[in-house]
Each structure stands twice: as structure tokens, then as C-alpha cells.
Design a protein around this motif. Structure first.
Motif, PDB file in Angstrom:
ATOM      1  N   PHE A  92      -3.830   7.064  -8.042  1.00  0.00           N
ATOM      2  CA  PHE A  92      -3.677   5.738  -7.445  1.00  0.00           C
ATOM      3  C   PHE A  92      -2.355   5.099  -7.873  1.00  0.00           C
ATOM      4  N   ASP A  93      -2.003   5.249  -9.154  1.00  0.00           N
ATOM      5  CA  ASP A  93      -0.765   4.640  -9.633  1.00  0.00           C
ATOM      6  C   ASP A  93       0.461   5.244  -8.962  1.00  0.00           C
ATOM      7  N   SER A  94       0.394   6.518  -8.583  1.00  0.00           N
ATOM      8  CA  SER A  94       1.544   7.125  -7.909  1.00  0.00           C
ATOM      9  C   SER A  94       1.780   6.472  -6.546  1.00  0.00           C
ATOM     10  N   VAL A  95       0.685   6.116  -5.874  1.00  0.00           N
ATOM     11  CA  VAL A  95       0.808   5.402  -4.600  1.00  0.00           C
ATOM     12  C   VAL A  95       1.360   4.000  -4.838  1.00  0.00           C
ATOM     13  N   ALA A  96       0.820   3.323  -5.850  1.00  0.00           N
ATOM     14  CA  ALA A  96       1.257   1.956  -6.140  1.00  0.00           C
ATOM     15  C   ALA A  96       2.724   1.909  -6.561  1.00  0.00           C
ATOM     16  N   GLU A  97       3.146   2.866  -7.370  1.00  0.00           N
ATOM     17  CA  GLU A  97       4.545   2.875  -7.805  1.00  0.00           C
ATOM     18  C   GLU A  97       5.482   3.095  -6.620  1.00  0.00           C
TER      19      GLU A  97
END
Length: 276
Positions: A92-97
């Protein structure tokens, strides 16, 4: 214990726009900067970046809105296999970043709907505007020229899972439920904050084989939630679907300590809850 549909109905408020109805008028919200508006090209660039990353198999849809703040919703198929083996925070964090580093502006709120290969899905909200400093510490400042909607100072008096949805706690519930005999997959494990029309809830949807006794597996899942730190919750809702079972079975446990009709029975069986 009672059955109900797991669908939450959103009520629409109708406000007259004629003169003399000032008593119903809502206070003006924050002024949303113009930014790139619908940001069509910027969103397209973000989609291209996501689909070329190792974390995302495909982008299902995007939704841009600038009514009350700069909002972007992204639905993606993630590269992980299931809730047991996937590093969901990293996915999820890879999408958010990627969204943080994109040209979409203003981008105050990001909603990521992620689905793993086995069908497990959850939604994670990133409140970039309110938590701007912490995200800058993680990923640096947003691209030059990025704008922000003023953050409301309203205090919602949120507590426990109402603040952040307790994603990791609910993933823990999903992992334990996945190990139960007869359970073939957990496809949802999420916390729902209370609304004016619905109580707060922990919702777990799972697939099971035809040999399971539905009532037994439902109570086993409810016990996992009961013994967790997830709270505050008024309901535990468990949905079980089997290959030849027709419509899924949806069973709710009312566990509010003041008026939940299942609370005392479950407390006698499993002891006091660690969370409200």
C-alpha cells in the motif's frame, strides 16, 4: 446473534437553496486550491508509474474529486498472494508514495483500494493534508508547485480504531481466521467507524469449503475478534461463502457492553474484551 445484510446504506441530506432557509445552511468549508483540477494527464502518468512497478499488477480505476479537498481514489490489483504472506504495509505504501511524488495537486486525501491475488481486499486512507509533516519526513516534500487545502481544526474526539482503522490489527484477525479448519480464504477484514445510522463494526468475509459447519466457524472468527484489541465496536459481522451454499451466510453479534444482546453471553464464554 442475528443475520443482516452487510451493506451500509449512505443517507443523502437534501438542503433547500432558496432564500430564507439560512437556518439549514452549512458553514462554508475550506477553499480548495485550483491546482491541476481534474489532473487528467497527471493521473494518467501516475497510473503508468504504478503499472510499471513491482507492487501493482494493474490499476482498476481512479477517481478525482475536489469538492471539499483534493481527493484521489485509486483501485489496484496488488502483487501479493494473500493476507498471510503479503507485506501489505509495503504494498500500500508503494502506491501512496507514487501518488505523493506525482503531479496531482492538491492531493490532501488518498484512498487506495487494494486487492490481492486470492481476492482479499482492503481500503487504506492516507490523510496527506493533516499528516503532511510525517509524510514529508518519510518521502520528502511534494513536487514544486504542489498546493494544499487548509486543514479543518474540528476535533472529532476519535479514539482507538476510529483514528486509523486499525489495519494491522484487522490483518492479524484475517491471518488467524485463515488458519481455521475449512477456511479457504479471507477476502475482507476491516473496521467500520460508527455513523449516524450504523454502529461501529469489525467485518470479516471468508470463503470456506462445503464441509464446514457455518455456525461453528462464525463463532470461531467472532472469538478471534473478541479477543483482539480492535475497538470500539458495536458489532462483529462475519460472512461465510461456500462453493455450493447459495447466498452467503451473514451473522452479526451485537457486543456493545451497554445494549448489545450478545455481549453478556460472549463475555461468559470468552471473558472480558481487551478493547471497548
Amino acid at each position: 446473534m442475528r443475520g443482516r445484510l452487510g451493506t451500509l446504506l449512505a443517507a443523502s441530506a437534501l438542503v433547500a437553496a432558496t432564500a430564507g432557509c439560512g437556518v439549514l445552511d452549512a458553514p462554508p468549508g475550506p477553499e480548495v486550491p485550483a491546482g491541476c483540477g481534474e489532473c487528467t494527464s497527471q493521473v494518467a502518468d501516475l497510473v503508468s508509474d504504478l503499472e510499471s512497478s513491482d507492487s501493482v499488477r494493474s490499476v482498476r480505476s481512479t477517481r478525482r474529486q475536489t469538492t471539499t479537498d483534493g481527493y484521489l481514489g485509486v483501485a489496484v490489483d496488488l502483487a501479493g498472494k494473500d493476507v498471510v504472506s503479503a507485506d501489505l504495509d509495503a504494498l500500500f505504501d508503494s502506491v501512496a508514495e507514487a501518488a505523493w511524488r506525482s503531479g496531482v495537486t492538491p492531493l490532501d486525501t488518498l484512498s487506495v483500494v487494494g486487492t490481492l491475488r486470492d481476492g482479499y481486499g482492503e481500503t487504506v486512507l492516507y490523510d496527506f493534508g493533516a499528516d503532511r509533516t510525517s509524510f514529508e519526513d518519510r518521502w520528502g516534500k511534494r513536487p514544486q508547485g504542489s498546493e494544499w487545502t487548509p486543514v479543518s481544526e474540528d476535533d472529532d474526539d476519535l479514539e482507538g480504531c476510529e483514528v486509523d482503522g486499525c489495519h494491522e490489527l484487522m490483518r492479524g484477525v484475517a491471518r488467524e481466521a485463515s488458519a481455521l479448519p475449512g477456511v479457504t480464504a479471507v477476502v475482507r477484514s476491516s473496521y467500520g467507524r460508527a455513523t449516524p445510522t450504523n454502529g461501529s463494526s469489525a467485518d470479516v468475509d471468508l470463503m470456506a469449503d462445503d464441509a464446514v459447519v457455518v455456525d461453528d466457524v462464525v463463532e470461531q472468527v467472532a472469538e478471534i475478534v473478541w479477543r483482539s484489541e480492535v475497538g470500539p465496536i458495536d458489532y462483529i459481522s462475519v460472512k461465510v461463502e461456500t462453493p455450493n451454499g447459495g447466498f452467503p451466510d451473514v451473522i452479526d453479534f451485537q457486543i456493545n457492553p451497554d445494549h448489545g444482546r450478545d455481549h453478556d453471553r460472549l463475555e461468559q464464554m470468552w471473558g472480558p474484551r481487551p478493547a471497548g
